[in-house]
Design a protein around this motif. Structure first.
Motif, PDB file in Angstrom:
ATOM      1  N   ILE A 114       0.842  -1.194   0.000  1.00  9.83           N
ATOM      2  CA  ILE A 114       0.000   0.000   0.000  1.00  9.83           C
ATOM      3  C   ILE A 114       0.883   1.252   0.000  1.00  9.83           C
ATOM      4  O   ILE A 114       1.926   1.299   0.677  1.00  9.83           O
ATOM      5  N   ASP A 115       0.457   2.241  -0.783  1.00  9.38           N
ATOM      6  CA  ASP A 115       1.123   3.544  -0.925  1.00  9.38           C
ATOM      7  C   ASP A 115       2.377   3.495  -1.783  1.00  9.38           C
ATOM      8  O   ASP A 115       3.041   4.532  -1.943  1.00  9.38           O
ATOM      9  N   ASP A 116       2.728   2.337  -2.362  1.00  3.31           N
ATOM     10  CA  ASP A 116       3.776   2.324  -3.374  1.00  3.31           C
ATOM     11  C   ASP A 116       3.370   3.251  -4.513  1.00  3.31           C
ATOM     12  O   ASP A 116       2.192   3.290  -4.914  1.00  3.31           O
ATOM     13  N   VAL A 117       4.325   3.984  -5.059  1.00  2.00           N
ATOM     14  CA  VAL A 117       4.084   4.804  -6.250  1.00  2.00           C
ATOM     15  C   VAL A 117       4.746   4.094  -7.422  1.00  2.00           C
ATOM     16  O   VAL A 117       5.929   3.739  -7.363  1.00  2.00           O
ATOM     17  N   ILE A 118       3.968   3.856  -8.469  1.00  2.00           N
ATOM     18  CA  ILE A 118       4.482   3.106  -9.615  1.00  2.00           C
ATOM     19  C   ILE A 118       4.118   3.806 -10.914  1.00  2.00           C
ATOM     20  O   ILE A 118       3.119   4.518 -11.009  1.00  2.00           O
ATOM     21  N   ASP A 119       4.968   3.605 -11.916  1.00  2.00           N
ATOM     22  CA  ASP A 119       4.641   3.988 -13.287  1.00  2.00           C
ATOM     23  C   ASP A 119       4.135   2.739 -14.005  1.00  2.00           C
ATOM     24  O   ASP A 119       4.728   1.666 -13.898  1.00  2.00           O
ATOM     25  N   VAL A 120       3.029   2.900 -14.718  1.00  3.80           N
ATOM     26  CA  VAL A 120       2.382   1.795 -15.424  1.00  3.80           C
ATOM     27  C   VAL A 120       2.399   2.075 -16.916  1.00  3.80           C
ATOM     28  O   VAL A 120       2.117   3.201 -17.348  1.00  3.80           O
ATOM     29  N   GLN A 121       2.737   1.077 -17.698  1.00  4.86           N
ATOM     30  CA  GLN A 121       2.581   1.130 -19.147  1.00  4.86           C
ATOM     31  C   GLN A 121       1.745  -0.065 -19.578  1.00  4.86           C
ATOM     32  O   GLN A 121       1.898  -1.163 -19.031  1.00  4.86           O
ATOM     33  N   VAL A 122       0.877   0.140 -20.561  1.00  5.52           N
ATOM     34  CA  VAL A 122       0.056  -0.957 -21.056  1.00  5.52           C
ATOM     35  C   VAL A 122      -0.381  -0.661 -22.488  1.00  5.52           C
ATOM     36  O   VAL A 122      -0.774   0.457 -22.816  1.00  5.52           O
ATOM     37  N   VAL A 123      -0.258  -1.657 -23.352  1.00  3.34           N
ATOM     38  CA  VAL A 123      -0.874  -1.596 -24.672  1.00  3.34           C
ATOM     39  C   VAL A 123      -2.298  -2.101 -24.479  1.00  3.34           C
ATOM     40  O   VAL A 123      -2.511  -3.273 -24.126  1.00  3.34           O
ATOM     41  N   ALA A 124      -3.274  -1.230 -24.648  1.00  4.10           N
ATOM     42  CA  ALA A 124      -4.652  -1.564 -24.297  1.00  4.10           C
ATOM     43  C   ALA A 124      -5.592  -1.312 -25.466  1.00  4.10           C
ATOM     44  O   ALA A 124      -5.283  -0.552 -26.386  1.00  4.10           O
ATOM     45  N   ASN A 125      -6.745  -1.972 -25.402  1.00  2.06           N
ATOM     46  CA  ASN A 125      -7.793  -1.836 -26.417  1.00  2.06           C
ATOM     47  C   ASN A 125      -9.020  -1.216 -25.744  1.00  2.06           C
ATOM     48  O   ASN A 125      -9.940  -1.921 -25.334  1.00  2.06           O
ATOM     49  N   PRO A 126      -9.021   0.127 -25.575  1.00  2.00           N
ATOM     50  CA  PRO A 126     -10.119   0.767 -24.860  1.00  2.00           C
ATOM     51  C   PRO A 126     -11.388   0.837 -25.707  1.00  2.00           C
ATOM     52  O   PRO A 126     -11.430   1.505 -26.745  1.00  2.00           O
ATOM     53  N   ILE A 127     -12.410   0.116 -25.260  1.00  2.00           N
ATOM     54  CA  ILE A 127     -13.682   0.087 -25.977  1.00  2.00           C
ATOM     55  C   ILE A 127     -14.827   0.221 -24.983  1.00  2.00           C
ATOM     56  O   ILE A 127     -14.648   0.043 -23.781  1.00  2.00           O
ATOM     57  N   VAL A 128     -15.997   0.529 -25.518  1.00  2.00           N
ATOM     58  CA  VAL A 128     -17.244   0.477 -24.759  1.00  2.00           C
ATOM     59  C   VAL A 128     -18.290  -0.209 -25.634  1.00  2.00           C
ATOM     60  O   VAL A 128     -18.106  -0.346 -26.849  1.00  2.00           O
ATOM     61  N   ARG A 129     -19.365  -0.662 -24.994  1.00  2.00           N
ATOM     62  CA  ARG A 129     -20.486  -1.251 -25.747  1.00  2.00           C
ATOM     63  C   ARG A 129     -21.560  -0.196 -25.956  1.00  2.00           C
ATOM     64  O   ARG A 129     -22.013   0.422 -24.995  1.00  2.00           O
ATOM     65  N   ARG A 130     -21.919   0.001 -27.219  1.00  2.00           N
ATOM     66  CA  ARG A 130     -22.981   0.939 -27.577  1.00  2.00           C
ATOM     67  C   ARG A 130     -23.918   0.253 -28.542  1.00  2.00           C
ATOM     68  O   ARG A 130     -23.483  -0.220 -29.599  1.00  2.00           O
ATOM     69  N   ALA A 131     -25.185   0.195 -28.176  1.00  2.00           N
ATOM     70  CA  ALA A 131     -26.205  -0.463 -28.999  1.00  2.00           C
ATOM     71  C   ALA A 131     -25.795  -1.894 -29.337  1.00  2.00           C
ATOM     72  O   ALA A 131     -25.988  -2.360 -30.457  1.00  2.00           O
ATOM     73  N   GLY A 132     -25.215  -2.579 -28.346  1.00  2.00           N
ATOM     74  CA  GLY A 132     -24.840  -3.974 -28.537  1.00  2.00           C
ATOM     75  C   GLY A 132     -23.570  -4.188 -29.334  1.00  2.00           C
ATOM     76  O   GLY A 132     -23.219  -5.338 -29.627  1.00  2.00           O
ATOM     77  N   ARG A 133     -22.868  -3.121 -29.686  1.00  2.00           N
ATOM     78  CA  ARG A 133     -21.638  -3.244 -30.472  1.00  2.00           C
ATOM     79  C   ARG A 133     -20.447  -2.731 -29.672  1.00  2.00           C
ATOM     80  O   ARG A 133     -20.581  -1.844 -28.835  1.00  2.00           O
ATOM     81  N   ARG A 134     -19.272  -3.299 -29.970  1.00  2.00           N
ATOM     82  CA  ARG A 134     -18.043  -2.806 -29.371  1.00  2.00           C
ATOM     83  C   ARG A 134     -17.531  -1.632 -30.192  1.00  2.00           C
ATOM     84  O   ARG A 134     -17.320  -1.757 -31.399  1.00  2.00           O
ATOM     85  N   VAL A 135     -17.320  -0.511 -29.532  1.00  2.00           N
ATOM     86  CA  VAL A 135     -16.889   0.711 -30.215  1.00  2.00           C
ATOM     87  C   VAL A 135     -15.584   1.187 -29.591  1.00  2.00           C
ATOM     88  O   VAL A 135     -15.483   1.341 -28.369  1.00  2.00           O
ATOM     89  N   ALA A 136     -14.575   1.417 -30.427  1.00  2.00           N
ATOM     90  CA  ALA A 136     -13.297   1.925 -29.942  1.00  2.00           C
ATOM     91  C   ALA A 136     -13.455   3.382 -29.516  1.00  2.00           C
ATOM     92  O   ALA A 136     -14.088   4.181 -30.217  1.00  2.00           O
TER      93      ALA A 136
END
Length: 226
Positions: A114-136
């Motif tokens: 707890i309280d560690d400070v870290i730098d994070v890197q990630v290759v991510a695929n940020p999407i949401v669902r809209r009208a039943g579809r995955r949208v970037a």
């Protein structure tokens, strides 16, 4: 391999360098997925057995600068790949065949508090669902909000001004079974965070975040800030 402490554990990392011919072939994200998964096959696999990424194997490709193609920022060829796994893989066959020019595998021991400070890197695929579809998610603001939500679920606290959402880059390929086209938009994202729940962060490090893990998304890479 899980150790006695819930906040300390070891994973295996493999740093792979692709041969030039495989860099071109693995421009297809399904082909890259198959190459990574083949390091975890049985010694004498059936030739008809589909190559499936084992559970909790995550990877991220290092690529050159994106190129503009058909109106999209499109991913450059993968040059190197970082693979994380709960067990030791076997890259010998890929090295023998000349698909890889180098493969280094080494343990990484994580200790989280707890309280560690870290730098994070990630290759991510940020999407949401809209009208039943995955949208970037298209805008940097949407990408930042998506990353902060997922990091919060992973036991990390972030400040909006300490999040870099990266830029959207398009991946493509052909699905081996269906013949259909695979597409995904990834962002190379980064954030500085404070650890508030080490157990949840440990789970996120082991399992990754977000969708498209089979295509090189979701692997959290962290560095403790002194």
């Amino acid at each position: 391999m899980q150790n006695s402490s819930p906040h300390a554990f070891t994973t295996w990392r493999s740093a792979l360098t692709l041969a030039p011919s495989q860099q071109k072939a693995c421009d297809d994200v399904h082909r890259l997925h198959s190459l990574v998964a083949s390091g975890f096959r049985t010694p004498h696999p059936s030739t008809t057995e589909p190559i499936v990424r084992p559970p909790h194997v995550l990877y991220a490709a290092q690529r050159g600068a994106p190129v503009r193609y058909a109106g999209y920022r499109t991913a450059a060829l993968p040059e190197r790949v970082l693979v994380q796994s709960p067990t030791v893989p076997n890259w010998k066959l890929l090295l023998t065949k000349g698909h890889l020019t180098e493969a280094r595998t080494f343990p990484v021991h994580h200790v989280l508090d707890i309280d560690d400070v870290i730098d994070v890197q990630v290759v991510a695929n940020p999407i949401v669902r809209r009208a039943g579809r995955r949208v970037a998610l298209a805008t940097p603001e949407e990408g930042s909000a998506w990353l902060r939500r997922h990091l919060a679920r992973s036991g990390l606290e972030t400040h909006p001004h300490q999040v870099d959402p990266g830029q959207g880059v398009r991946l493509a390929g052909k699905h081996r079974q269906t013949g259909g086209t695979i597409t995904a938009v990834y962002r190379d994202m980064a954030a500085r965070c404070r650890v508030v729940a080490p157990d949840r962060l440990a789970q996120a490090l082991l399992q990754g975040i977000g969708p498209a893990k089979a295509y090189g998304c979701g692997l959290l890479r962290i560095r403790h800030v002194q």
